[in-house]
Design an enzyme around this catalytic site. Sequence first.
Site: not given
Length: 231
Positions: A179, A195
């Site tokens: 992302h 992440c």
Amino acid sequence: MLTRRLFAAAGAAATLSACVKPAVAPPPPEPEKPDWPPLPAFYGAITDEPFPVPAVPEGIVPPELWRQTVANPFPGDKPGTIVINPSAGLLYLVESSESALRYGAGTGAAAFAWSGNARLQFGRKWPVWKPPAAMIARRPELEPYSVANGGMQPGPDNPLGARALYLFQNGVDTLYRIHGACEPKYLGKAVSSGCIRLLDQDVIDLYERAPHGATVRVLHAEMPAELLGVY
């Protein structure tokens, strides 16, 4: 013997000396700015998105973390494969057996919690963020953004940023995400939760290039000591 006149003069001198400002140490010299070339134009501000994407400031992101075509270190992977190296803070999109497009990435604790092969199941533009229950248990102030409450709506403050790619394995969500919303100063570093975090300019680019159903390989990496217990 101290005369009254001498005493008065000494007192006046003492008073004057007390009014003198102490010497101020000069400020430390500013660190030298790195001698890097100007950022590529594609790191400028993006104004045609639903929310503004600011330009990446000069002098923060080292050139080795800029989006760029490099020799493919994974020639056995077919074009379209995404390979993530959490330890190095790098993501590769294989273009051919000879070349790959490389992106700098910030890696949160969740980036080290899973490794293996996955499928790029789908992507979302300006996604809703729904923190997992484990994160809410650790940070109760995130309860308003739980799945039950509909998550955090898209926008500049959403930690997923401008795009998110969702990885599944055997039809099951791995909860592993690629992302945006990486602050430039954290690119290539392991910080906090999350992440694989790219600059919004880069995750927009990857979203357009990565084929639906692509194989994503996340290389095994030991979690850095500073992230133990974060996620």
